[in-house]
Scaffold this motif. Structure first.
Motif, PDB file in Angstrom:
ATOM      1  N   UNK A   1      39.129  32.010  90.584  1.00  0.00           N
ATOM      2  CA  UNK A   1      38.028  31.458  90.196  1.00  0.00           C
ATOM      3  C   UNK A   1      36.701  32.358  90.509  1.00  0.00           C
ATOM      4  N   UNK A   2      36.032  32.763  89.409  1.00  0.00           N
ATOM      5  CA  UNK A   2      34.987  33.333  90.078  1.00  0.00           C
ATOM      6  C   UNK A   2      33.705  32.322  90.375  1.00  0.00           C
ATOM      7  N   UNK A   3      32.550  33.005  90.747  1.00  0.00           N
ATOM      8  CA  UNK A   3      31.569  31.962  91.201  1.00  0.00           C
ATOM      9  C   UNK A   3      31.165  31.164  90.360  1.00  0.00           C
ATOM     10  N   UNK A   4      30.853  31.507  89.245  1.00  0.00           N
ATOM     11  CA  UNK A   4      30.315  30.620  88.192  1.00  0.00           C
ATOM     12  C   UNK A   4      31.539  29.188  88.108  1.00  0.00           C
ATOM     13  N   UNK A   5      32.668  29.708  88.028  1.00  0.00           N
ATOM     14  CA  UNK A   5      33.613  28.488  87.829  1.00  0.00           C
ATOM     15  C   UNK A   5      33.602  27.818  89.146  1.00  0.00           C
ATOM     16  N   UNK A   6      33.419  28.335  90.351  1.00  0.00           N
ATOM     17  CA  UNK A   6      33.286  27.737  91.581  1.00  0.00           C
ATOM     18  C   UNK A   6      32.144  26.706  91.563  1.00  0.00           C
ATOM     19  N   UNK A   7      31.153  27.225  91.158  1.00  0.00           N
ATOM     20  CA  UNK A   7      29.986  26.459  91.052  1.00  0.00           C
ATOM     21  C   UNK A   7      30.162  25.155  90.046  1.00  0.00           C
ATOM     22  N   UNK A   8      30.744  25.278  89.052  1.00  0.00           N
ATOM     23  CA  UNK A   8      31.182  24.124  88.013  1.00  0.00           C
ATOM     24  C   UNK A   8      31.898  23.161  88.747  1.00  0.00           C
ATOM     25  N   UNK A   9      33.031  23.892  89.504  1.00  0.00           N
ATOM     26  CA  UNK A   9      33.773  22.857  90.058  1.00  0.00           C
ATOM     27  C   UNK A   9      33.173  22.007  91.182  1.00  0.00           C
ATOM     28  N   UNK A  10      32.316  22.678  92.023  1.00  0.00           N
ATOM     29  CA  UNK A  10      31.759  22.009  93.136  1.00  0.00           C
ATOM     30  C   UNK A  10      30.686  20.922  92.370  1.00  0.00           C
ATOM     31  N   UNK A 123      24.969  25.133  96.108  1.00  0.00           N
ATOM     32  CA  UNK A 123      25.240  25.786  94.593  1.00  0.00           C
ATOM     33  C   UNK A 123      24.207  26.907  94.734  1.00  0.00           C
ATOM     34  N   UNK A 124      23.037  26.607  95.348  1.00  0.00           N
ATOM     35  CA  UNK A 124      21.912  27.778  95.657  1.00  0.00           C
ATOM     36  C   UNK A 124      22.546  28.841  96.481  1.00  0.00           C
ATOM     37  N   UNK A 125      22.979  28.311  97.600  1.00  0.00           N
ATOM     38  CA  UNK A 125      23.513  29.398  98.831  1.00  0.00           C
ATOM     39  C   UNK A 125      24.604  30.273  98.138  1.00  0.00           C
ATOM     40  N   UNK A 126      25.412  29.745  97.326  1.00  0.00           N
ATOM     41  CA  UNK A 126      26.484  30.343  96.527  1.00  0.00           C
ATOM     42  C   UNK A 126      25.896  31.522  95.829  1.00  0.00           C
ATOM     43  N   UNK A 127      24.713  31.518  95.465  1.00  0.00           N
ATOM     44  CA  UNK A 127      24.127  32.816  94.563  1.00  0.00           C
ATOM     45  C   UNK A 127      24.032  33.850  95.495  1.00  0.00           C
ATOM     46  N   UNK A 128      23.886  33.684  96.492  1.00  0.00           N
ATOM     47  CA  UNK A 128      23.702  34.841  97.628  1.00  0.00           C
ATOM     48  C   UNK A 128      24.721  35.584  98.056  1.00  0.00           C
ATOM     49  N   UNK A 129      26.139  35.344  97.449  1.00  0.00           N
ATOM     50  CA  UNK A 129      27.225  35.798  97.872  1.00  0.00           C
ATOM     51  C   UNK A 129      27.803  36.492  96.581  1.00  0.00           C
ATOM     52  N   UNK A 154      36.701  25.881  97.568  1.00  0.00           N
ATOM     53  CA  UNK A 154      37.894  25.365  96.912  1.00  0.00           C
ATOM     54  C   UNK A 154      38.092  24.053  97.804  1.00  0.00           C
ATOM     55  N   UNK A 155      38.130  24.108  98.997  1.00  0.00           N
ATOM     56  CA  UNK A 155      38.460  23.038  99.758  1.00  0.00           C
ATOM     57  C   UNK A 155      37.529  21.871  99.691  1.00  0.00           C
ATOM     58  N   UNK A 156      36.230  22.453  99.514  1.00  0.00           N
ATOM     59  CA  UNK A 156      34.914  21.314  99.481  1.00  0.00           C
ATOM     60  C   UNK A 156      35.142  20.640  98.122  1.00  0.00           C
TER      61      UNK A 156
END
Length: 186
Positions: A1-10, A123-129, A154-156
């Protein structure tokens, strides 16, 4: 999963848990049958679990080198889910810092706000990665050992889903809540 997919999942995992707990009466939010964690305690547990993830996401990456660098690719969401389920099957339980106290009805709104705040931070912090950094850095997990940042995200998401399903199944017991409460008290 890319970052955007992870954001959506979260986003989905936090929002679905929150939406479900919003449907519960105050009584059902704070009381649980048979000594299990109440919905409020589960929300508190998820907040306690999300905070260290947000701390790690917000740290300078130089500090994360302390935990070592990943030598391989991150495992998939399904692999993390299956690993966690296996640990639970073998008796894995929450460690002390993640065990919530009894929840009172007046804590419901603050807990709900804190829960969604943790999601927003994540979600905001993920943007910095970058995609590469998500796989390069790792952090410790009390039950699963070292996970890459991608894996801990993923775990979260799965962890939220796991607790949501637990609550949903409890509501499907086809027993009146009063009967469940009575068994708990007596």
């Amino acid at each position: 999963m890319n970052k955007q997919a992870i954001k959506t999942l979260l986003e989905t995992s936090f929002t679905e848990f929150s939406a479900f707990t919003d449907t519960l009466s105050d009584h059902r939010f704070v009381v649980s049958p048979e000594g299990k964690w109440s919905a409020g305690q589960q929300m508190d547990h998820l907040i306690r679990s999300a905070k260290p993830v947000n701390t790690a996401l917000g740290m300078p990456k130089l500090f994360l080198r302390f935990f070592g660098r990943s030598v391989g690719r991150s495992r998939s969401y399904d692999q993390i889910r299956d690993t966690y389920r296996a640990v639970l099957t073998k008796g894995g339980v929450a460690t002390r810092p993640y065990i919530p106290p009894v929840t009172e009805a007046e804590e419901r709104v603050p807990l709900a706000q804190q829960f969604l705040l943790q999601k927003d931070k994540m979600v905001v912090l993920l943007d910095k990665w970058t995609e590469e950094e998500l796989d390069r850095y790792q952090v410790p997990h009390p039950l699963l050992g070292k996970l890459t940042v991608r894996e801990v995200l993923y775990f979260t998401a799965y962890h939220n889903r796991h607790h949501l399903v637990t609550l949903q199944q409890r509501e499907e017991l086809n027993q009146p809540w009063a009967s469940q409460l009575e068994r708990t008290i007596f």
